[in-house]
Design a protein around this motif. Structure first.
Motif, PDB file in Angstrom:
ATOM      1  N   PHE A  24       0.854  -1.402  -0.002  1.00  0.00           N
ATOM      2  CA  PHE A  24       0.103   0.099   0.021  1.00  0.00           C
ATOM      3  C   PHE A  24       0.858   1.154   0.034  1.00  0.00           C
ATOM      4  CE2 PHE A  24      -2.066   3.393   2.181  1.00  0.00           C
ATOM      5  CZ  PHE A  24      -3.377   3.424   1.576  1.00  0.00           C
ATOM      6  N   GLU A  25       1.766   1.425   0.839  1.00  0.00           N
ATOM      7  CA  GLU A  25       2.731   2.631   0.891  1.00  0.00           C
ATOM      8  C   GLU A  25       3.615   2.625  -0.270  1.00  0.00           C
ATOM      9  OE1 GLU A  25       3.590   3.083   5.653  1.00  0.00           O
ATOM     10  OE2 GLU A  25       4.541   1.482   4.733  1.00  0.00           O
ATOM     11  N   ARG A  26       3.925   1.779  -1.027  1.00  0.00           N
ATOM     12  CA  ARG A  26       4.692   1.651  -2.322  1.00  0.00           C
ATOM     13  C   ARG A  26       3.873   2.138  -3.271  1.00  0.00           C
ATOM     14  NH1 ARG A  26       6.382  -3.952  -3.512  1.00  0.00           N
ATOM     15  NH2 ARG A  26       7.171  -3.782  -1.379  1.00  0.00           N
ATOM     16  N   GLU A  27       2.663   1.603  -3.422  1.00  0.00           N
ATOM     17  CA  GLU A  27       1.726   2.175  -4.559  1.00  0.00           C
ATOM     18  C   GLU A  27       1.282   3.610  -4.256  1.00  0.00           C
ATOM     19  OE1 GLU A  27       1.363   0.642  -7.278  1.00  0.00           O
ATOM     20  OE2 GLU A  27       1.270  -1.476  -6.978  1.00  0.00           O
ATOM     21  N   SER A  28       1.241   3.777  -3.224  1.00  0.00           N
ATOM     22  CA  SER A  28       0.608   5.250  -2.775  1.00  0.00           C
ATOM     23  C   SER A  28       1.512   6.235  -2.294  1.00  0.00           C
ATOM     24  CB  SER A  28      -0.525   5.109  -1.492  1.00  0.00           C
ATOM     25  OG  SER A  28       0.013   4.695  -0.648  1.00  0.00           O
ATOM     26  N   ALA A  29       2.879   6.044  -2.866  1.00  0.00           N
ATOM     27  CA  ALA A  29       3.958   6.873  -2.600  1.00  0.00           C
ATOM     28  C   ALA A  29       3.609   8.446  -3.128  1.00  0.00           C
ATOM     29  CB  ALA A  29       5.425   6.403  -2.917  1.00  0.00           C
ATOM     30  N   GLU A  30       2.959   8.385  -4.446  1.00  0.00           N
ATOM     31  CA  GLU A  30       2.536   9.399  -5.135  1.00  0.00           C
ATOM     32  C   GLU A  30       1.051   9.549  -4.732  1.00  0.00           C
ATOM     33  OE1 GLU A  30       2.164  12.671  -6.883  1.00  0.00           O
ATOM     34  OE2 GLU A  30       4.125  12.153  -6.690  1.00  0.00           O
ATOM     35  N   LEU A  31       0.708  10.671  -4.215  1.00  0.00           N
ATOM     36  CA  LEU A  31      -0.847  10.859  -4.097  1.00  0.00           C
ATOM     37  C   LEU A  31      -1.545  11.414  -4.978  1.00  0.00           C
ATOM     38  CD1 LEU A  31      -0.651  12.373  -0.439  1.00  0.00           C
ATOM     39  CD2 LEU A  31      -1.251  10.051  -0.936  1.00  0.00           C
ATOM     40  N   THR A  32      -0.880  11.735  -6.189  1.00  0.00           N
ATOM     41  CA  THR A  32      -1.705  12.569  -7.388  1.00  0.00           C
ATOM     42  C   THR A  32      -2.172  11.364  -8.235  1.00  0.00           C
ATOM     43  OG1 THR A  32       0.307  12.761  -8.504  1.00  0.00           O
ATOM     44  CG2 THR A  32      -0.608  14.696  -7.225  1.00  0.00           C
TER      45      THR A  32
ATOM     46  N   LEU B  90      -8.421   9.745  -6.729  1.00  0.00           N
ATOM     47  CA  LEU B  90      -8.865   8.918  -7.720  1.00  0.00           C
ATOM     48  C   LEU B  90     -10.492   9.278  -8.126  1.00  0.00           C
ATOM     49  CD1 LEU B  90      -8.195   6.640  -9.358  1.00  0.00           C
ATOM     50  CD2 LEU B  90      -9.291   4.917  -7.556  1.00  0.00           C
ATOM     51  N   ALA B  91     -11.297   9.680  -7.149  1.00  0.00           N
ATOM     52  CA  ALA B  91     -12.494  10.175  -7.608  1.00  0.00           C
ATOM     53  C   ALA B  91     -12.561  11.355  -8.439  1.00  0.00           C
ATOM     54  CB  ALA B  91     -13.476  10.263  -6.447  1.00  0.00           C
ATOM     55  N   ASP B  92     -11.708  12.245  -8.017  1.00  0.00           N
ATOM     56  CA  ASP B  92     -11.543  13.453  -9.030  1.00  0.00           C
ATOM     57  C   ASP B  92     -11.047  13.077 -10.413  1.00  0.00           C
ATOM     58  OD1 ASP B  92     -12.370  15.034  -6.955  1.00  0.00           O
ATOM     59  OD2 ASP B  92     -10.387  15.379  -6.353  1.00  0.00           O
TER      60      ASP B  92
END
Length: 389
Positions: free
Chosen positions: A241-249, A297-299
């Protein structure tokens, strides 16, 4: 992903090329004014999608599609036609979509989104995902190929709650050295040193036995009065999770896929079913990241023509963050963008009632003002509709 364009009318080719460049999600690899030229190109070049005119002299689009699929059965075709009656026949031939001339930009945008989603599903299906061997979201558990997923609190190898907590602590700090004193102070605070040291040794033994029984490629190592859980292959959901979500945009389809994977790992808050004081701060951090990722992600989904997906994602998120004014405002703005003012106002009314009944509080002033603004827009929209009739 590459697309080729086939249309005997050059203005139509130019319009599709312009729409693709404006959208930016597909690359135009080549364009042709005859089906035979396009087919010849595909015999030696790879493309994922073909925009194909149906009404062409000589070999028309419906006939050309049969030849194209013989060249590459995986290729996706979108028909372009000035006659809507061709649409039914096109779908009988397994076309992914069709566009009516002149092509409307919003309709084209939805078609590209459909292309991306279709190809992404195929790619994900072809990949062989490696499931986490240890999960920490919601509850601590081990997962092994030949065994059913079982919570560690039900595993006989770890006979005490403290042994389970120690294993969770090792996973939390995987590959990091932890001093013996830190372990004792965290898990057995205020205990008699000699007794808690024995408990630590017993718990470490149980964990080592568990790893061996489950054939997990990991080890509890000891050096310089410190311990660590060492493993190059133990996969943990939190780490993924932390690896995939390192970039929040979220600004591309590739990021959309990565964020969706990360969100799918989040089965619940970090170790939420375990009363571990040391996990609270990290639980809060991960929760905040999850909310931010889902919102972003919704945006992106709303901006790329997937308003329904965005709405479903935000309402599911709001069900978890019941009292969030910010998420309520996002949902209302999304509904307003879909021109469903009544649904937006009804959603606000329900949220306002929830806050008053549960918290004896009112919605944020910004949210309240936006609701008033929407109510006025709804009245205007209804009046315009009546005048139109």
């Amino acid at each position: 992903m590459r697309a080729i364009l086939i249309d005997d009318e050059k203005p139509a080719l130019a319009q599709i090329e312009w729409l693709l460049e404006r959208d930016g999600r597909l690359e135009v690899a080549a364009k042709f004014t005859s089906a035979r030229e396009g087919m010849k190109y595909l015999e030696s070049h790879k493309a994922e999608i073909v925009f194909l005119d149906i009404e062409m002299p000589g070999l028309n689009g419906l006939e050309a599609a049969e030849h194209i699929w013989r060249i590459d059965p995986e290729i996706r075709i979108v028909y372009i036609t000035a006659y809507s009656e061709y649409a039914i026949e096109a779908f009988d031939l397994n076309a992914l979509d069709y566009l009516l001339k002149p092509v409307h930009p919003e309709r084209f945008k939805r078609t590209v989104t459909r292309i991306i989603e279709d190809l992404s599903r195929i790619r994900i299906k072809m990949e062989q995902p490696v499931p986490p061997q240890a999960t920490t979201f919601k509850r601590l558990a081990l997962h092994d190929g030949g065994m059913s997923d079982t919570s560690l609190k039900h595993l006989r190898a770890l006979r005490t709650l403290k042994a389970q907590e120690l294993f969770a602590y090792f996973i939390h700090y995987k590959d990091q050295w932890i001093s013996k004193d830190q372990l004792l102070e965290t898990l057995w605070p205020g205990g008699i040193y000699e007794k808690t040291t024995v408990l630590l040794h017993t718990s470490v033994y149980q964990i080592r036995k568990l790893l061996k029984e489950w054939n997990v490629n990991a080890a509890i190592e000891y050096a310089l009065d410190s311990y660590r859980l060492a493993s190059d292959s133990l996969i943990i959901d939190k780490e993924l999770f932390e690896r995939e979500s390192a970039e929040l945009t979220v600004q591309s389809e590739a990021r959309r896929e990565a964020v969706a994977r990360a969100l799918s790992l989040y089965a619940g808050d970090y170790l939420e079913e375990h009363d571990y004081d040391w996990a609270v701060s990290h639980r809060t951090e991960l929760r905040q990241k999850y909310v931010r990722l889902a919102s972003n992600l919704a945006d992106y989904e709303a901006a790329t023509g997937r308003e329904k997906d965005a709405l479903d994602r935000l309402t599911a998120l709001h069900a978890q963050e019941l009292y969030s004014d910010e998420i309520c405002l996002r949902i209302m703005k999304l509904l307003a963008g879909m021109r469903d003012y009544e649904a937006a106002i009804a959603y606000y009314d329900k949220f306002e009632q929830l806050l008053r009944e549960d918290l004896n509080a009112d919605p944020d002033s910004t949210l309240a003002r936006y609701a008033e603004h929407l109510a006025k827009d709804s009245v205007k929209d209804s009046a315009n509709a009546r005048r139109g009739r």
